[in-house]
Design an enzyme around this catalytic site. Sequence first.
Site, PDB file in Angstrom:
ATOM      1  N   ARG A 255      -4.931   8.252  -1.562  1.00 17.55           N
ATOM      2  CA  ARG A 255      -3.382   8.101  -0.906  1.00 17.55           C
ATOM      3  C   ARG A 255      -2.988   8.954   0.481  1.00 17.55           C
ATOM      4  O   ARG A 255      -3.689   9.951   0.592  1.00 17.55           O
ATOM      5  CB  ARG A 255      -2.334   8.418  -1.945  1.00 17.55           C
ATOM      6  CG  ARG A 255      -1.976   7.522  -2.663  1.00 17.55           C
ATOM      7  CD  ARG A 255      -1.041   6.476  -2.103  1.00 17.55           C
ATOM      8  NE  ARG A 255      -0.730   5.347  -3.257  1.00 17.55           N
ATOM      9  CZ  ARG A 255      -1.576   4.414  -3.665  1.00 17.55           C
ATOM     10  NH1 ARG A 255      -2.815   4.320  -3.549  1.00 17.55           N
ATOM     11  NH2 ARG A 255      -0.916   3.486  -4.850  1.00 17.55           N
ATOM     12  N   GLU A 284       1.732   5.352   6.487  1.00 23.25           N
ATOM     13  CA  GLU A 284       0.982   3.991   7.072  1.00 23.25           C
ATOM     14  C   GLU A 284       2.332   2.973   6.657  1.00 23.25           C
ATOM     15  O   GLU A 284       3.144   3.189   5.824  1.00 23.25           O
ATOM     16  CB  GLU A 284       0.035   3.727   6.125  1.00 23.25           C
ATOM     17  CG  GLU A 284       0.284   3.611   4.486  1.00 23.25           C
ATOM     18  CD  GLU A 284      -0.756   3.546   3.645  1.00 23.25           C
ATOM     19  OE1 GLU A 284      -2.020   4.258   3.725  1.00 23.25           O
ATOM     20  OE2 GLU A 284      -0.943   2.498   2.923  1.00 23.25           O
ATOM     21  N   HIS A 302      -5.893   0.062   4.111  1.00 26.48           N
ATOM     22  CA  HIS A 302      -5.487   0.245   2.649  1.00 26.48           C
ATOM     23  C   HIS A 302      -6.007  -0.973   2.105  1.00 26.48           C
ATOM     24  O   HIS A 302      -5.195  -1.725   1.567  1.00 26.48           O
ATOM     25  CB  HIS A 302      -4.013   0.377   2.588  1.00 26.48           C
ATOM     26  CG  HIS A 302      -3.576   1.112   1.305  1.00 26.48           C
ATOM     27  ND1 HIS A 302      -2.562   1.839   1.152  1.00 26.48           N
ATOM     28  CD2 HIS A 302      -4.118   0.899   0.175  1.00 26.48           C
ATOM     29  CE1 HIS A 302      -2.652   2.336  -0.195  1.00 26.48           C
ATOM     30  NE2 HIS A 302      -3.653   1.651  -0.601  1.00 26.48           N
TER      31      HIS A 302
HETATM   32  C1  GLV Z   1      -3.439   0.848  -4.351  1.00 25.49           C
HETATM   33  O1  GLV Z   1      -3.684   1.816  -3.575  1.00 25.49           O
HETATM   34  C2  GLV Z   1      -3.312   1.284  -5.730  1.00 25.49           C
HETATM   35  O2  GLV Z   1      -2.837   2.352  -5.979  1.00 25.49           O
HETATM   36  O3  GLV Z   1      -3.855   0.426  -6.468  1.00 25.49           O
END
Ligand code: GLV
Length: 344
Positions: A255, A284, A302
């Site tokens: 993250r 982001e 991401h």
């Molecule tokens: C994506 O970032 C998730 O947490 O599944």
Amino acid sequence: MYGDVSWCPSVTNGKILKPKILITRQVFPEVIDFLSAHAEMDYNAVDEVFTPGVLRKRARDVAGVMCCLTEKIDADFIDHCRQLKVVSNIAVGYNNIDVTACTQRGVIVTNTPGVLDDTTADLTFALLMAAARRVTESEAWLRSGKWEKSFAVQQMLGTDIHHASLGIVGMGRIGQAVAKRAAGFDMTVRYCNRTRLDAATEATLNVSYRSLEALLRESDFVVVMVPYSSATHHLIGAPEIALMKPHAILINTARGGVVDDEALIRALKQNSIAGAGLDVFENEPALNPEFLALKNLVMTPHIGSATRVTRLAMAMLAATNLRAVLTGESPPNWVNCSMPIFAH
Ligand code: GLV
């Protein structure tokens, strides 16, 4: 069953009334078909990210919300949605949701663990390899027409991955999937984690436990795999990056916010570490523009879990969680189930 089934489908004047739900982002037709049997849905098929005001308006009278990281589910939102019983996140991480506020208001929170572990570990390794072997930098150079000598002994020299040392910060399911991949490259794997793994699991994965400081000092590659929370905010900041080897490479597919972006930019500019691979960023999709100029950085938007199979599995799992609550059952991935309010 957790008790309150008053908002399950009911029959009024011979008509079946299905609970209302809001699906905040585009998913897959299979998921919509699955849910339409159980709910009356408001579906954001155009996939524009809702502003907080629109989100609140569309969710005002729904029993369930299926959402993504793009939706902030906070106390204010829940207070506006008086019928809300369940928030089903299409993600394993749920730092977009104020779980305490949901719990205090009796709202069930669910997520999608497990189905994305291998896919996310694959992308983690892709970034690690791309950063080590300067794959995106080489390609940009080639496309720019600068490749004139077919071969040069010192052209685009990178870092070996095989037999190097890998430090995994956060040894949950995805961290362990990364460790399995590292075994194929004969890497020495160290990890740190809130809780140490049992000896049998350490032996199976061939990993050894370290403090964060020791891991940072000893690793050629550092992979960050912890969820974001106030406890992990800037877990990797300037002091931690300063402990890393000058030839080390940092990868974050967990993250944004776990790594301090500004500290990382400074380190990459000064070459105090060799490179980085990032799939996630603070704030982001608003990237710090300084990232764009860094050649020793590989970036993806991401996409850690972004394969069709895995994203479909995540959306289906989220739908299954939602449906379970709508039909009065315990959802398979109930984040706040151990909170006293839900005790049964
Ligand atoms: C994506 O970032 C998730 O947490 O599944």
